[in-house]
Design a protein around this motif. Structure first.
Motif, short mmCIF file in Angstrom:
data_model
loop_
_atom_site.label_atom_id
_atom_site.label_comp_id
_atom_site.label_asym_id
_atom_site.label_seq_id
_atom_site.Cartn_x
_atom_site.Cartn_y
_atom_site.Cartn_z
N VAL A 190 0.85 -1.20 0.00
CA VAL A 190 0.00 0.00 0.00
C VAL A 190 0.88 1.25 0.00
O VAL A 190 0.71 2.17 -0.82
CB VAL A 190 -0.94 0.01 1.23
N TYR A 191 1.83 1.29 0.93
CA TYR A 191 2.78 2.40 0.97
C TYR A 191 3.53 2.52 -0.35
O TYR A 191 3.73 3.62 -0.88
CB TYR A 191 3.79 2.19 2.09
N ALA A 192 4.00 1.37 -0.87
CA ALA A 192 4.83 1.39 -2.08
C ALA A 192 4.06 1.94 -3.27
O ALA A 192 4.61 2.70 -4.08
CB ALA A 192 5.34 -0.01 -2.39
N SER A 193 2.79 1.56 -3.41
CA SER A 193 2.01 2.04 -4.55
C SER A 193 1.82 3.55 -4.47
O SER A 193 1.86 4.24 -5.50
CB SER A 193 0.65 1.32 -4.61
N VAL A 194 1.61 4.07 -3.26
CA VAL A 194 1.45 5.52 -3.09
C VAL A 194 2.75 6.25 -3.38
O VAL A 194 2.79 7.23 -4.14
CB VAL A 194 0.95 5.85 -1.67
N LEU A 195 3.85 5.77 -2.79
CA LEU A 195 5.16 6.41 -2.99
C LEU A 195 5.61 6.31 -4.44
O LEU A 195 6.14 7.28 -5.00
CB LEU A 195 6.20 5.76 -2.08
N ALA A 196 5.39 5.15 -5.06
CA ALA A 196 5.79 4.97 -6.46
C ALA A 196 4.97 5.87 -7.38
O ALA A 196 5.49 6.39 -8.38
CB ALA A 196 5.63 3.51 -6.88
N GLY A 197 3.71 6.08 -7.05
CA GLY A 197 2.88 6.98 -7.84
C GLY A 197 3.34 8.42 -7.70
O GLY A 197 3.38 9.17 -8.68
#
Length: 311
Positions: free
Chosen positions: A266-273
């Protein structure tokens, strides 16, 4: 009353740390993806651990000297543990970052409990209940959906991104470390164990780093843009995440702590976006959902804690 307040502070710190730990792990994938073109993967792995070792050694060296006899007696086990965790796991993760997204790395990384459960069944004979077997199956299916990007032809035509397959190898390596840690437990304090593992792992990486430096990828230019990511790798997903994870496991138990691992993708998808411009596809949602349900089912029974020493 003082005891109650101390307990409340310890519990609050545990939950705060467990919320931050998957954020640091997600950042590991995102920062690696964003800097892997500037810093070769083996350089990234080697210098990450050199920095972490420089920070830890003043605190960990007294324990190493005090427990040197125990370390000598278990040296073979500790070399094996350092190989699969410190040396292999992050080196493979950084290689994966060349050809796959941070979101994929985080989704596959979130399946670590599945690989631990599967390898514990194969290598230690742990009993697996039908509900757990179903969870493992669903999580594996979720991994395949992510690797295939929702297209069966990717699997049948062997067109998967190399980075996704390398990341599966990384998670498998961490699973081996976790199972070996249970089978070949080393009686050392946490700080002494971590410092020794980083020292041994760095020595294992060193010859491969030299070969890569002189014959393959070469080095990198030291600048603010390369130094800051290395400091992040060493301090946040390395030292702080390890300390927070172990305090959380000690305070609320491995079952409770494991739930927080689900925050990593969840964190990764937000940060990657935000930082890499990555977008979520339908296959991320379907595959991530299968992985999440699989994890919930497969980890319903509490298992012994495993150290998160090097993500």
């Amino acid at each position: 009353m003082a005891s109650s307040q101390s307990f409340s502070k310890s519990t609050a710190l545990a939950y705060t740390g467990l919320v931050l730990t998957p954020l640091f792990w997600a950042g590991n994938a995102v920062v690696a993806r964003g800097t892997v073109q500037d810093i070769p993967p083996l350089s990234m792995s080697f210098w990450r651990w050199i920095i972490a070792l420089a920070i830890l050694l003043p605190f960990g060296l007294p324990g190493i000297l005090r427990h040197r006899q125990v370390i000598r007696q278990h040296l073979g086990s500790m070399v094996a543990l350092a190989t699969f965790s410190v040396a292999a796991f992050n080196s493979l993760l950084y290689y994966a970052a060349i050809t796959t997204t941070a979101t994929n790395i985080a989704l596959i990384n979130a399946t670590i409990p599945i690989f631990v459960a599967l390898l514990a069944w194969l290598m230690l004979g742990d009993r697996t209940r039908p509900i757990q077997a179903l969870g493992i199956g669903l999580a594996v299916l979720g991994i395949l959906v992510v690797i295939a990007r929702g297209q069966l032809s990717v699997l049948t035509g062997l067109q998967a991104q190399p980075g996704d397959l390398i990341m599966v190898a990384a998670v498998f390596s961490w699973g081996l470390f976790s199972v070996l840690l249970r089978r070949q437990a080393v009686p050392l304090p946490a700080l002494t164990f971590l410092t020794t593992q980083i020292l041994l792992g760095t020595l294992i990486i060193f010859p491969f780093y030299l070969m890569d430096l002189f014959f393959f990828a070469g080095g990198f230019e030291l600048s603010r843009d390369t130094a800051l990511p290395l400091l992040y790798f060493a301090i946040f997903p390395g030292i702080l995440a390890y300390g927070f994870w172990n305090h959380g496991v000690h305070t609320i138990g491995p079952g409770g702590a494991a739930i927080f691992m689900y925050l990593t993708p969840v964190y990764a998808s937000v940060l990657a976006g935000l930082f890499l411009g990555e977008s979520l596809g339908l296959f991320h949602i379907v595959g991530g959902g299968l992985i999440l349900v699989g994890l919930l089912l497969a980890t319903r029974v509490k298992r012994p804690a495993f150290r998160k020493a090097d993500d």
